[in-house]
Design a protein around this motif. Sequence first.
Motif, mmCIF file in Angstrom:
data_model
loop_
_atom_site.group_PDB
_atom_site.id
_atom_site.type_symbol
_atom_site.label_atom_id
_atom_site.label_comp_id
_atom_site.label_asym_id
_atom_site.label_seq_id
_atom_site.Cartn_x
_atom_site.Cartn_y
_atom_site.Cartn_z
ATOM 1 N N GLU A 72 1.589 15.929 11.633
ATOM 2 C CA GLU A 72 0.920 16.989 10.864
ATOM 3 C C GLU A 72 0.872 16.654 9.373
ATOM 4 O O GLU A 72 -0.076 17.032 8.673
ATOM 5 C CB GLU A 72 1.657 18.310 11.073
ATOM 6 C CG GLU A 72 1.545 18.847 12.495
ATOM 7 C CD GLU A 72 2.569 19.924 12.805
ATOM 8 O OE1 GLU A 72 3.389 20.254 11.910
ATOM 9 O OE2 GLU A 72 2.569 20.437 13.941
ATOM 10 N N ALA A 73 1.892 15.952 8.889
ATOM 11 C CA ALA A 73 1.972 15.611 7.469
ATOM 12 C C ALA A 73 1.148 14.378 7.111
ATOM 13 O O ALA A 73 1.130 13.971 5.944
ATOM 14 C CB ALA A 73 3.427 15.375 7.074
ATOM 15 N N ASP A 74 0.454 13.786 8.083
ATOM 16 C CA ASP A 74 -0.325 12.567 7.863
ATOM 17 C C ASP A 74 0.554 11.467 7.266
ATOM 18 O O ASP A 74 0.188 10.794 6.300
ATOM 19 C CB ASP A 74 -1.527 12.841 6.959
ATOM 20 C CG ASP A 74 -2.600 11.755 7.064
ATOM 21 O OD1 ASP A 74 -2.580 10.983 8.041
ATOM 22 O OD2 ASP A 74 -3.448 11.667 6.153
ATOM 23 N N ALA A 75 1.742 11.310 7.860
ATOM 24 C CA ALA A 75 2.691 10.304 7.400
ATOM 25 C C ALA A 75 2.184 8.902 7.708
ATOM 26 O O ALA A 75 1.224 8.701 8.468
ATOM 27 C CB ALA A 75 4.040 10.519 8.084
ATOM 28 N N ARG A 76 2.865 7.946 7.107
ATOM 29 C CA ARG A 76 2.614 6.555 7.432
ATOM 30 C C ARG A 76 3.892 5.921 7.960
ATOM 31 O O ARG A 76 4.992 6.406 7.708
ATOM 32 C CB ARG A 76 2.086 5.805 6.215
ATOM 33 C CG ARG A 76 0.728 6.360 5.810
ATOM 34 C CD ARG A 76 -0.087 5.379 5.015
ATOM 35 N NE ARG A 76 0.311 5.353 3.614
ATOM 36 C CZ ARG A 76 -0.251 4.544 2.712
ATOM 37 N NH1 ARG A 76 -1.200 3.706 3.067
ATOM 38 N NH2 ARG A 76 0.155 4.581 1.452
ATOM 39 N N VAL A 77 3.724 4.864 8.734
ATOM 40 C CA VAL A 77 4.833 4.153 9.355
ATOM 41 C C VAL A 77 4.951 2.788 8.695
ATOM 42 O O VAL A 77 3.965 2.050 8.610
ATOM 43 C CB VAL A 77 4.615 3.967 10.869
ATOM 44 C CG1 VAL A 77 5.786 3.217 11.501
ATOM 45 C CG2 VAL A 77 4.389 5.303 11.565
ATOM 46 N N LEU A 78 6.147 2.456 8.241
ATOM 47 C CA LEU A 78 6.414 1.131 7.692
ATOM 48 C C LEU A 78 7.272 0.366 8.686
ATOM 49 O O LEU A 78 8.416 0.738 8.955
ATOM 50 C CB LEU A 78 7.136 1.245 6.348
ATOM 51 C CG LEU A 78 7.578 -0.082 5.712
ATOM 52 C CD1 LEU A 78 6.383 -0.977 5.425
ATOM 53 C CD2 LEU A 78 8.382 0.173 4.442
ATOM 54 N N LEU A 79 6.703 -0.702 9.251
ATOM 55 C CA LEU A 79 7.453 -1.624 10.102
ATOM 56 C C LEU A 79 7.877 -2.778 9.209
ATOM 57 O O LEU A 79 7.086 -3.673 8.912
ATOM 58 C CB LEU A 79 6.590 -2.115 11.268
ATOM 59 C CG LEU A 79 6.038 -1.038 12.210
ATOM 60 C CD1 LEU A 79 5.159 -1.669 13.283
ATOM 61 C CD2 LEU A 79 7.170 -0.230 12.849
ATOM 62 N N GLY B 253 0.784 -1.231 0.000
ATOM 63 C CA GLY B 253 0.000 0.000 0.000
ATOM 64 C C GLY B 253 0.807 1.268 0.000
ATOM 65 O O GLY B 253 0.239 2.360 0.134
ATOM 66 N N VAL B 254 2.133 1.175 -0.150
ATOM 67 C CA VAL B 254 2.959 2.380 -0.252
ATOM 68 C C VAL B 254 2.667 3.032 -1.596
ATOM 69 O O VAL B 254 2.669 2.371 -2.635
ATOM 70 C CB VAL B 254 4.456 2.048 -0.127
ATOM 71 C CG1 VAL B 254 5.295 3.312 -0.269
ATOM 72 C CG2 VAL B 254 4.739 1.366 1.209
ATOM 73 N N LEU C 289 6.957 8.630 4.558
ATOM 74 C CA LEU C 289 7.045 7.281 5.108
ATOM 75 C C LEU C 289 8.143 7.215 6.158
ATOM 76 O O LEU C 289 9.329 7.427 5.857
ATOM 77 C CB LEU C 289 7.352 6.315 3.964
ATOM 78 C CG LEU C 289 7.096 4.830 4.171
ATOM 79 C CD1 LEU C 289 5.611 4.577 4.425
ATOM 80 C CD2 LEU C 289 7.563 4.043 2.943
ATOM 81 N N LEU C 290 7.761 6.946 7.409
ATOM 82 C CA LEU C 290 8.718 6.708 8.485
ATOM 83 C C LEU C 290 8.991 5.211 8.539
ATOM 84 O O LEU C 290 8.070 4.420 8.774
ATOM 85 C CB LEU C 290 8.149 7.197 9.818
ATOM 86 C CG LEU C 290 8.965 6.878 11.073
ATOM 87 C CD1 LEU C 290 10.351 7.508 11.016
ATOM 88 C CD2 LEU C 290 8.220 7.320 12.337
ATOM 89 N N ALA D 43 8.951 3.802 -4.728
ATOM 90 C CA ALA D 43 7.566 3.589 -4.304
ATOM 91 C C ALA D 43 6.883 4.900 -3.915
ATOM 92 O O ALA D 43 5.700 5.106 -4.214
ATOM 93 C CB ALA D 43 7.512 2.605 -3.145
ATOM 94 N N VAL D 44 7.610 5.797 -3.243
ATOM 95 C CA VAL D 44 6.998 7.073 -2.834
ATOM 96 C C VAL D 44 7.125 8.134 -3.921
ATOM 97 O O VAL D 44 6.456 9.164 -3.861
ATOM 98 C CB VAL D 44 7.591 7.594 -1.510
ATOM 99 C CG1 VAL D 44 7.396 6.576 -0.391
ATOM 100 C CG2 VAL D 44 9.054 7.976 -1.653
ATOM 101 N N GLY D 45 7.993 7.891 -4.905
ATOM 102 C CA GLY D 45 8.102 8.791 -6.044
ATOM 103 C C GLY D 45 8.799 10.103 -5.721
ATOM 104 O O GLY D 45 9.269 10.343 -4.606
ATOM 105 N N ARG D 46 8.851 10.980 -6.726
ATOM 106 C CA ARG D 46 9.562 12.249 -6.574
ATOM 107 C C ARG D 46 8.914 13.167 -5.547
ATOM 108 O O ARG D 46 9.585 14.035 -4.980
ATOM 109 C CB ARG D 46 9.646 12.960 -7.925
ATOM 110 C CG ARG D 46 10.537 12.237 -8.922
ATOM 111 C CD ARG D 46 10.789 13.081 -10.163
ATOM 112 N NE ARG D 46 11.649 12.362 -11.103
ATOM 113 C CZ ARG D 46 12.973 12.291 -11.013
ATOM 114 N NH1 ARG D 46 13.591 12.911 -10.018
ATOM 115 N NH2 ARG D 46 13.686 11.617 -11.899
#
Length: 288
Positions: free
Chosen positions: A168-175, A26-27, A33-34, A59-62
């Motif tokens: 604040e940036a509505d980041a996502r965490v990848l474990l 889902g990335v 992405l943390l 995956a996260v692009g430019r």
Amino acid sequence: MSDPLDGDPLGSDRLTGTLSALSALGVRPGDVLLVHASLRAVGPVSGGPETVLAALRRAVGRDGTVVVPSFTPENSDTSPHYRARVRGLDAEAREAVRASMAPFDPATTPAPSVGALAETVRTAAGAERSGHPQTSFAAIGPAAGKLLAGHRPDCHLGEDSPLARLYEADARVLLLGTGYDTCTAFHLGEYRRPGPPLRTYRCVVTLRGVRQWWAYEDVALDDGDFASLGAAFEEAAGPGDVRTGLLGSAPCRLLRLRAAVDFATGWLTEHRRPGARTGALSHILRSP
């Protein structure tokens, strides 16, 4: 190393499988992405951590940004890392260890305790790093400067740290091959609950060009119950808050950071008494 966003610098056979696994998890392009990663859990990857970073960046692009912890317990004498290093030494030998500790320099100080991927990000061309002498973050991507700015040296992981900017940036965490016990985002919940206990930390810094020890008070970081917290979060998670999958042989989770922090704040408020600690010092300030 070439820019992984320009073509396929590592060769399609090295990159495609990792990129496909991240996309299936889902990335998406544009993500902040943390990442917490155990490449040992992933298993052999042709090209090693450089391949994994290249896949993350593709995956996260430019428009996306990859963030990692670049923590440094090695320059502190209040960390479990230091206590393990000097265990059994006499006072003179302990003082020699303290005298050998180099002051933190965001440009050059390595972060061996947080793994090969974090070091690969930290040393990548164009990467930036926040200035906290113990709990810095490194990032690469267009949002890196904004996310890492203003990391106050007496605030490990609270409102004046990159964790709050990631929220604040509505980041996502990848474990990536790691468990909830390494989920740094939960620590922001520690700061946001009522009456968190405080403790004194001490580390080596350079002030006005002079090496010296610096002591400061901050929240007592404690991940002793994070595995239980993570299990409760996953059980209560809303749609899209947690996604699971495999990368190589490693189980992975992709979390919405805001959802994780909000749940942690409530859960910790309920399960920890004000001023109480669970008795375990955070992995952040110890070597794995």
